[in-house]
Scaffold this motif. Structure first.
Motif, short mmCIF file in Angstrom:
data_model
loop_
_atom_site.label_atom_id
_atom_site.label_comp_id
_atom_site.label_asym_id
_atom_site.label_seq_id
_atom_site.Cartn_x
_atom_site.Cartn_y
_atom_site.Cartn_z
N LEU A 1 51.63 0.43 37.42
CA LEU A 1 51.21 -0.77 36.69
C LEU A 1 52.42 -1.57 36.21
O LEU A 1 52.49 -2.79 36.34
CB LEU A 1 50.37 -0.34 35.49
N PHE A 2 53.39 -0.85 35.68
CA PHE A 2 54.62 -1.50 35.20
C PHE A 2 55.31 -2.23 36.33
O PHE A 2 55.75 -3.38 36.21
CB PHE A 2 55.52 -0.42 34.61
N ILE B 1 54.09 -3.34 39.23
CA ILE B 1 53.38 -4.48 39.79
C ILE B 1 53.48 -5.67 38.86
O ILE B 1 53.69 -6.81 39.29
CB ILE B 1 51.91 -4.12 40.05
N ILE B 2 53.37 -5.42 37.55
CA ILE B 2 53.29 -6.57 36.66
C ILE B 2 54.66 -7.14 36.35
O ILE B 2 54.82 -8.35 36.27
CB ILE B 2 52.56 -6.14 35.38
N TYR B 3 55.65 -6.28 36.16
CA TYR B 3 56.89 -6.82 35.64
C TYR B 3 57.99 -6.98 36.68
O TYR B 3 58.90 -7.75 36.48
CB TYR B 3 57.43 -5.93 34.52
N THR B 4 57.99 -6.25 37.75
CA THR B 4 59.07 -6.41 38.72
C THR B 4 58.46 -6.69 40.08
O THR B 4 57.27 -6.51 40.29
CB THR B 4 59.92 -5.14 38.83
N ASP B 5 59.28 -7.10 41.00
CA ASP B 5 58.75 -7.30 42.35
C ASP B 5 59.13 -6.16 43.27
O ASP B 5 58.74 -6.13 44.42
CB ASP B 5 59.23 -8.64 42.92
N ILE B 6 59.91 -5.20 42.76
CA ILE B 6 60.30 -4.05 43.58
C ILE B 6 59.39 -2.91 43.18
O ILE B 6 59.61 -2.26 42.16
CB ILE B 6 61.76 -3.66 43.34
N SER C 1 58.48 -4.04 49.44
CA SER C 1 58.35 -5.02 48.38
C SER C 1 59.62 -5.80 48.16
O SER C 1 59.62 -6.77 47.43
CB SER C 1 57.91 -4.33 47.09
N LEU C 2 60.72 -5.39 48.76
CA LEU C 2 61.97 -6.08 48.51
C LEU C 2 62.08 -7.36 49.32
O LEU C 2 62.85 -8.25 48.98
CB LEU C 2 63.15 -5.15 48.86
N ARG D 1 58.45 -12.02 49.53
CA ARG D 1 57.08 -12.27 49.99
C ARG D 1 56.56 -13.59 49.46
O ARG D 1 56.85 -13.96 48.34
CB ARG D 1 56.18 -11.14 49.50
N LYS E 1 47.42 -7.71 38.05
CA LYS E 1 48.11 -8.66 37.18
C LYS E 1 47.11 -9.42 36.33
O LYS E 1 47.33 -9.66 35.15
CB LYS E 1 48.92 -9.65 38.02
N ASN F 1 59.12 -9.58 30.34
CA ASN F 1 59.59 -8.35 30.97
C ASN F 1 60.37 -7.51 29.96
O ASN F 1 61.41 -7.93 29.50
CB ASN F 1 60.49 -8.74 32.13
N GLU G 1 62.06 -4.70 30.30
CA GLU G 1 63.25 -3.95 30.67
C GLU G 1 64.50 -4.81 30.64
O GLU G 1 65.60 -4.30 30.56
CB GLU G 1 63.07 -3.34 32.05
N HIS H 1 65.60 -8.28 34.44
CA HIS H 1 65.24 -9.61 34.92
C HIS H 1 64.70 -10.37 33.73
O HIS H 1 64.08 -9.82 32.86
CB HIS H 1 64.09 -9.53 35.94
N LEU I 1 61.94 -12.49 33.03
CA LEU I 1 60.68 -13.02 33.56
C LEU I 1 59.69 -13.14 32.42
O LEU I 1 59.63 -12.28 31.56
CB LEU I 1 60.08 -12.07 34.61
N PHE J 1 55.96 -15.73 40.95
CA PHE J 1 54.78 -15.13 41.58
C PHE J 1 53.55 -15.79 41.01
O PHE J 1 53.51 -16.11 39.83
CB PHE J 1 54.65 -13.64 41.28
#
Lengths: 173, 290
Positions: free
Chosen positions: A66-67, A69-74, B27-28, B31, B42, B127, B129, B132, B134, B163
């Motif tokens: 979940l983390f 998908i929502i916060y990063t794209d990797i 996913s890198l 996309r 989301k 975000n 962390e 990034h 975001l 996104f």
């Protein structure tokens, strides 16, 4: 009804992390360091210590995904790291007796492992070009302090909740 | 300790590492659209986030208002003095707009790079962390948001949409350290200087406007706006103002440090800009090339 209490609570913590960063950002107080809330990791370590390894791994996989998908794209970084660290930290409980100090120590070790892994992975992929020394002073220490304080604050209330849930699960099975 | 790595655990670990590497690799790539499970997650979490965020923002705003009350008298006095300047400026702008419309209709020019419509949005998450920068807004594809649209606050530009899902979208702020984050900009002065904003310096908190020819004269305090030539943003959005000009290591070009006009840390209500002038589409350019 009580079965959904724990996932709901972890979900509230998940949302609380982002609200924390949005409202209490260090820059608005003038401090130039990065305080990254890792409350989910602390909660997962608590779950793995009190409830069990497998349950903590399941929570780790789902909330990690979940983390991501929502916060990063990797996708896949936190989905892998959350369960792994919760799993590793659960071994400390088998060796040492569970009290506040031990939980605090294992939370700090877990958070350090998490931050180091994320830093290493992101530097490898090329997303971030932070230097090691900057990382340690500006990011690692403040994050550890923040999450240590969170672990201390949440230890007693959450422990009661987890013990109650564990008792319920033992009665059910 | 050697009993830790039993066969079963080793196999699970290896399979999960392979799975993880595959997932990261997938996913890198850059996309265009998110897969539908991602969009669904989301949106669902976004709904929970917005419900949680609004009351929290309200409480924080309350404390800020109490703090602001202390300075109100002084601020009021200063604002009254500036109000007269504003009225004159407003009149002048209206005159110029009328004249612009008239000249434009004379030339039969229908579109302008400056025109845009906007969609109001609210920040519902950020975000945590902080690798990034975001933020997540509560408007998505259903409201007309598309990827790469500019996002501004009342003070200036803060970022672009990275996104989009059906009901939420993610904004990459200008302070995000991403090498592909470039904005075509103009420094407004006696002569306009065109160029690209190519990066962000987190130590000094400035955007970097690189590769300015060394003979161009750029002064501290000049405003930097978007040029609209990138095809996606409209022109005229305020980015910031020049705070320092340094020459690069070889002395061939200059780099201007631009202090952003918007505050990246106290973002609540934003506007997502939809440019009304047409943009070049990929099919058209391929046809022209052939």
């Amino acid at each position: 009804m009580l079965r959904f209490l724990l996932p709901f609570f972890v979900f509230i913590i998940f949302i609380g992390e982002s609200t924390f960063v949005d409202l209490l950002h260090a820059k608005s107080f003038g401090i130039d360091r990065i305080f990254a809330p890792r409350f989910l990791m602390v909660i997962l370590i608590l779950i793995s210590s009190y409830i069990g390894r497998t349950q903590a791994v399941y929570y780790g996989i789902s909330f990690g995904l979940l983390f991501d998908i929502i916060y990063t794209d990797i996708i896949g970084v936190y989905m892998f790291l959350f369960p792994l660290i919760a799993y590793i930290m659960s071994y400390i409980v088998t060796i040492l007796h569970m009290n506040l100090f031990v939980i605090l120590l294992s939370s700090i070790i877990g958070i350090t492992l998490l931050e180091l892994s994320v830093f290493g992975l992101y530097s490898l992929i090329g997303v971030s070009d932070l230097l090691w020394s900057t990382f340690v002073t500006d990011r690692l220490f403040p994050t550890i302090i923040l999450n240590g304080v969170f672990a201390i604050l949440i230890f007693y209330p959450f422990r009661k909740l987890l013990l109650k849930i564990k008792k319920l699960q033992n009665i059910e099975s | 300790m050697p009993q830790f790595f039993t066969n079963k655990r080793l196999i699970i670990l290896l399979v999960s590492i392979i799975f993880l590497v595959g997932l990261i690799g997938f996913s890198l790539n850059d996309r265009e659209k998110l897969t539908w499970p991602e969009q669904f997650l989301k949106d669902s979490v976004g709904w929970g986030q917005s419900m949680f965020h609004q009351p929290a923002q309200y409480v924080a705003g309350f404390f800020q208002n109490v703090n602001d009350l202390k300075n109100t008298y002084e601020e009021n006095r200063l604002l009254k003095a500036r109000l007269d300047e504003f009225v004159m400026l407003h009149e002048k702008v209206q005159e110029l707009e009328k004249e612009n419309d008239r000249l434009r209709s004379l030339l039969d020019k229908k579109e302008s790079l400056r025109q845009y419509e906007f969609i109001q949005g609210t920040v519902i998450a950020r975000n945590p962390e902080q690798w990034h920068e975001l933020i997540i807004l509560n408007k998505g594809a259903e409201h007309g948001v598309e990827k790469n649209m500019a996002v501004i606050t009342s003070k200036g530009m803060i970022g672009k949409i990275k996104f989009v899902s059906q009901f939420t979208s993610t904004v990459q702020l200008l302070s995000d350290i991403d090498r592909t984050n470039r904005i075509s900009a103009i420094v407004k002065g006696n002569e306009d200087v065109f160029g690209l904003i190519e990066g962000y310096d987190p130590d000094e908190e400035v955007l970097l406007f690189k590769r300015i020819p060394f003979d161009v004269d750029i002064k501290v305090g000049q405003t930097v706006i978007t040029s609209g030539l990138g095809g996606i943003f409209p022109s005229g959005l305020v980015i910031g103002e020049v705070s320092k000009v340094v020459s690069d290591e070889f002395g061939l070009t200059q780099t201007a440090n631009i202090k952003p006009a918007a505050n990246f840390y106290d973002v609540d209500h934003v506007m997502i800009i939809k440019r009304t002038a047409s943009s070049p589409t990929e099919e058209k350019t391929i046809e022209e090339g052939e």
